[in-house]
Design a protein around this motif. Structure first.
Motif, PDB file in Angstrom:
ATOM      1  N   PHE A 217     -37.872  17.430 -10.913  1.00  8.56           N
ATOM      2  CA  PHE A 217     -37.308  18.046  -9.708  1.00  8.56           C
ATOM      3  C   PHE A 217     -37.903  19.445  -9.497  1.00  8.56           C
ATOM      4  N   VAL A 218     -37.949  20.217 -10.561  1.00  8.93           N
ATOM      5  CA  VAL A 218     -38.493  21.575 -10.463  1.00  8.93           C
ATOM      6  C   VAL A 218     -39.990  21.532 -10.138  1.00  8.93           C
ATOM      7  N   ALA A 221     -40.378  20.816  -6.422  1.00  9.17           N
ATOM      8  CA  ALA A 221     -40.095  21.996  -5.588  1.00  9.17           C
ATOM      9  C   ALA A 221     -41.206  23.032  -5.697  1.00  9.17           C
ATOM     10  N   LEU A 273     -33.643  16.694  -3.973  1.00 11.24           N
ATOM     11  CA  LEU A 273     -34.951  17.017  -3.393  1.00 11.24           C
ATOM     12  C   LEU A 273     -34.897  17.255  -1.884  1.00 11.24           C
ATOM     13  N   ASP A 299     -34.529  28.017 -11.479  1.00  9.69           N
ATOM     14  CA  ASP A 299     -34.589  26.611 -11.068  1.00  9.69           C
ATOM     15  C   ASP A 299     -33.712  26.372  -9.846  1.00  9.69           C
ATOM     16  N   LEU A 303     -35.240  25.042  -6.222  1.00 18.19           N
ATOM     17  CA  LEU A 303     -34.790  23.754  -5.695  1.00 18.19           C
ATOM     18  C   LEU A 303     -34.184  23.921  -4.307  1.00 18.19           C
ATOM     19  N   THR A 307     -37.330  22.266  -0.302  1.00 21.73           N
ATOM     20  CA  THR A 307     -36.946  20.865  -0.165  1.00 21.73           C
ATOM     21  C   THR A 307     -38.015  20.106   0.622  1.00 21.73           C
TER      22      THR A 307
END
Length: 476
Positions: A217-218, A221, A273, A299, A303, A307
């Motif tokens: 996820f990080v 982004a 996301l 983080d 995030l 997006t």
């Protein structure tokens, strides 16, 4: 309303081959197993023992992803076929180990960079937009063995080095970017999704799965951040695998299970996301499964700030939610499900549900209010080559019914960016590691053991899709 772009998709690990010209990755270690009921599951639950066997030069098994569809040798012919087909857009992926053989080499491979130079420029010469999946499952094995792959935060920096090369080399050519394919696969299929090697017969640890996903996820982004700061022209997407859940009965318990299945299995990753934060329902889930991600303030900020521009998903079949475990089960993409008595199924047990595509598009747009892209859809079938021809009326019918539902979703106001037919050229199946399960409109003459001429042959569905795309362009 923008017109739907009609396209096709492949992944590097399933299509390219060219194993001798790159480093080894996690998909290269998946052996072909003769078809059995558990073959699909067995080939994505890899242990250290299986990995070590795969590294032996005198191994007993055939590793189909090392050969793929021999796209490395046939790319020029294949792009010409896609151009003649009239595709608006082509989704393909980068092989990380073709650029960085170990994943974190000091310098990238110039031969690998030049290979993709030729691919991207040829697609542009054909007038085809490029949708690049930056990482489609395959993780450099060296990174997994050195420090645990996505389980280690170092993986973010190594991935960003790959992203930087992509932006600087091809940022003026690529139209759409996808940092990770089917990111929720990290939950269902941890080896494929996040490169976790299984510890013998023990189940995967939830802590390992969700920490690895958090690092992805990080990385996603920060990739978007880098792309925007560099001013690349392309849009950034996020992608999940969607299953279109139906409650098995009208029992309140089954309908509650439907909500829970959708949240955890389908929406969780996209909520982060697309919306920029972990959803409320993950807190009790993490508490129950003793997951502690220790998310940093940095983080949280990245995030929220970076997006996706559009939401994309794969859709092959719908699923049933039930609190009862006694129901008859059938196969599906990544997960098994209860059999739906109202639907027919493919030879592999995947239930065919065109209305589910429309339902999923409506739900995704309701939830995220961002343009929608169907990143994968198609029918896996055992096509037969007879007298140099492949007649696949079942695939044409599948396309017709799904396209009709997608157009209805668009007519209802869903901004559909694109539809991409999966495995537009026959590729090795990611689920069962075989060639028999074909999705393409172009037949590749090869069998499950990698034997054959690898000659390309247009199926009946090629001509049908070609005509359909032409008709859509005439109607603009």
């Amino acid at each position: 309303m923008t017109k739907i772009l009609w396209g096709g998709a492949t992944s590097a690990s399933q299509y390219e081959g060219g194993y001798e010209n790159r480093g080894i990755d996690t998909q290269d270690c998946r052996p072909y197993s003769p078809k059995t009921e558990d073959a699909t599951v067995a080939t994505r639950l890899l242990t250290e023992e299986v990995i070590q066997e795969a590294k032996r030069k005198d191994g007993r098994h055939y590793y189909p992803f090392r050969k793929g569809s021999m796209g490395y040798e046939h790319w020029e012919e294949d792009i010409a076929l896609l151009g003649d087909l009239g595709l608006d857009v082509y989704r393909l992926s980068i092989s990380w180990t073709r650029i960085f053989p170990k994943g974190n080499d000091e310098f990238p491979s110039e031969a690998g960079l030049q290979y993709y130079d030729r691919i991207f420029h040829s697609l542009k010469n054909q007038g085809i937009k490029i949708f690049l999946t930056m990482n489609h499952y395959a993780v450099p094995l060296h990174l997994v063995e050195s420090y645990g792959g996505w389980l280690n935060r170092q993986m973010i920096d190594d991935y960003l080095r790959l992203a930087e090369i992509i932006f600087e080399r091809w940022g003026d050519l690529i139209d759409y970017y996808l940092p990770f394919n089917e990111i929720n696969a990290g939950y269902f299929s941890p080896y494929n999704g996040v490169g976790l090697i299984k510890n013998g017969t023990n189940p995967y640890a939830y802590q390992d799965i969700f920490l690895s996903l958090h690092h992805q996820f990080v990385a996603s982004a920060k990739t978007i951040q880098m792309g925007r700061e560099k001013g690349v022209k392309g849009k950034f997407g996020a992608m999940i695998s969607c299953f279109c859940y139906y409650a098995h009965t009208s029992r309140p318990e089954d309908n509650l299970r439907l909500v829970e299945d959708e949240q955890i299995n389908q929406w969780f990753c996209m909520d982060i996301l697309s919306r920029g934060e972990y959803p409320y329902y993950m807190e009790p889930f993490f508490k129950k499964h003793r997951v502690d991600l220790n998310i940093s303030e940095e983080d949280t900020k990245v995030l929220r700030a970076y997006t996706c521009d559009f939401v994309s998903f794969s859709y092959y079949s719908s699923s049933i939610s039930s609190v009862s475990e006694s129901n008859q089960q059938t196969a599906g993409n990544l997960v098994a499900t209860t059999k739906n008595q109202y639907l027919e199924a493919s030879e592999w047990g995947w239930q065919i549900d065109p209305i589910g595509l429309k339902t999923t598009a409506l739900k995704a747009y309701d939830r995220y209010q961002k343009p929608i892209m169907i990143a994968e859809n198609g029918l896996g079938a055992k096509d037969t080559l007879v007298d140099g021809q492949v007649h696949d009326p079942y695939r044409i019918e599948y396309f017709k019914r799904h396209f009709e539902q997608l157009k209805e979703a668009e007519a209802m106001g869903v901004p559909v960016l694109a539809y991409l037919a999966w495995g537009i050229i026959d590729i090795v199946s990611a689920g069962s590691c075989e060639m028999d399960k074909r999705y393409g409109v172009v037949y590749v003459d090869a069998d499950n053991q990698g034997k054959g001429s690898y000659r390309r042959i247009k199926k009946d569905s090629y001509y049908w899709y070609q005509q359909y795309i032409a008709m859509q362009k005439e109607g603009e």
